[in-house]
Structure formats: structure tokens, C-alpha cells
Design a protein around this motif. Sequence first.
Motif, short mmCIF file in Angstrom:
data_model
loop_
_atom_site.label_atom_id
_atom_site.label_comp_id
_atom_site.label_asym_id
_atom_site.label_seq_id
_atom_site.Cartn_x
_atom_site.Cartn_y
_atom_site.Cartn_z
N ALA A 88 45.46 -3.11 -1.78
CA ALA A 88 46.85 -3.17 -1.36
C ALA A 88 46.96 -2.87 0.14
CB ALA A 88 47.69 -2.19 -2.17
N LEU B 155 50.48 -2.72 -9.84
CA LEU B 155 51.10 -2.38 -8.55
C LEU B 155 52.41 -1.62 -8.77
CD1 LEU B 155 50.72 -5.48 -6.21
CD2 LEU B 155 50.02 -3.15 -5.71
N ALA C 50 54.24 -7.21 -4.34
CA ALA C 50 53.61 -7.94 -3.22
C ALA C 50 54.17 -9.35 -3.13
CB ALA C 50 52.11 -7.98 -3.42
N LEU D 21 49.88 -12.12 -3.43
CA LEU D 21 48.92 -11.53 -4.35
C LEU D 21 47.88 -12.59 -4.69
CD1 LEU D 21 48.31 -8.94 -6.03
CD2 LEU D 21 49.62 -10.01 -7.88
N ALA E 221 46.62 -7.69 -2.05
CA ALA E 221 48.08 -7.67 -2.09
C ALA E 221 48.58 -7.40 -0.68
CB ALA E 221 48.57 -6.58 -3.04
N GLU E 222 49.48 -8.25 -0.22
CA GLU E 222 50.03 -8.11 1.13
C GLU E 222 51.55 -8.27 1.08
OE1 GLU E 222 47.68 -10.14 4.31
OE2 GLU E 222 46.61 -10.97 2.58
N GLN E 223 52.19 -7.90 2.20
CA GLN E 223 53.64 -7.96 2.31
C GLN E 223 54.27 -7.16 1.17
OE1 GLN E 223 54.65 -12.14 2.64
NE2 GLN E 223 52.97 -12.48 4.07
N LEU E 224 53.94 -5.88 1.14
CA LEU E 224 54.38 -4.98 0.08
C LEU E 224 55.79 -4.47 0.33
CD1 LEU E 224 51.12 -2.84 -0.15
CD2 LEU E 224 51.75 -4.79 -1.58
#
Length: 184
Positions: free
Chosen positions: A49, A94, A102, A105, A127-130
Motif C-alpha cells: 500500500a 485494505l 485504492a 489496485l 495499491a495506490e491513490q489511497l
Amino acid sequence: MANKEKYLSGQVVYQGPIFAVEKQQVSLSDGTQVQRDVILHQPSVAILAFIDDDHILIERQWRATIQDFTWEIPAGKVDQRDQDNLRQAAIRELNEELRLEAQKLVPALTFYQAVGFSDAQLTLFTAEQLSPVAQEAILPRDQGESLDILTISFDELSQWFAQGKINDQKTLLAFLYWANLRKG
């Protein structure tokens, strides 16, 4: 040359909530029959993450199997709530563990965890842009699950790696994956 074994029969001798143990009879290439004890496990997911390119989230939790705390990336097994869908399991984990969702993902790699005695397979997601999960959408954590969550930089995690402070297999592999990504 490596030879394939022939599966003859199997009997589940233990069925628990997380895994089963199957006693298998197999035939070797020379015809000899031997027993194999195999742990059968649902597929699992783990999540790398990213807070940003240089920071991830990890969690500290008690592990009864080793009677100690570990620092790990979020993870969990695929279960009936996920309808055998790895992506759905990653979304759920998550939410349950980090209380995040996210926008991006992506499955990164899949590996067997202990091929000598288990079919346990884990898929690592990035996982990005959380962002935080809406309060009304937060899922309960597993019974007894107690976590400390830490944001850690790549440099800090690199130091932990060099010091042997990371002792969880999925987290070690996720770190090496991240290090490889950074070579770019």
C-alpha cells in the motif's frame, strides 16, 4: 532429470477454519508408493500500500505461531465474502486492516509460500491513490485482530531489511519487489 510423481489417492485427516491436512498416496517414477502430508489452504492476498513513491503502510501484529510481534504488509485469505475473487479480497483487506480504499489496485505477482508441504498461494497487489473508507462502509476486523499501523519510507525499510528486522516472507518479497521497481 526430475521425475513426476503420480497422485494415487488422498484423504483429508484434518479440516479447520483456515486450512486442511490431506494424507496423499503417490507413486514415484520407480513405482514405489509413498505418503505425502499436504496442507491445503485458500489462496491469499497481500497489499503493498503506497502512500507515495517513497512510503508504504505496514502493520505490527501479534502472531501466536511464533509468539512474537511481526511487521507485515496487510494480507489475508480469500474467503466466501470474496466469492473466490482475489481483487475483491484485496479490497476487503485494505478496508478491514487499514480502513483505506485504492483508486489503483494491480496484481503484481503470485507465488507459493511453502511448496514442500503446502499449496498455499499468495498474490501480491500494489495499491495506490489511497483514501479513507467512508465511515458507514468500514468493515470489522477479524476477531482478535489488533494492529499498529506505520508509514515507513523505502530507506527505513531498507535499513530494517539489512538489520534482519523483517522476518515475514510476504513482506520480504514485497520489499524486494519494491526495490526492483525503484531500479526502474
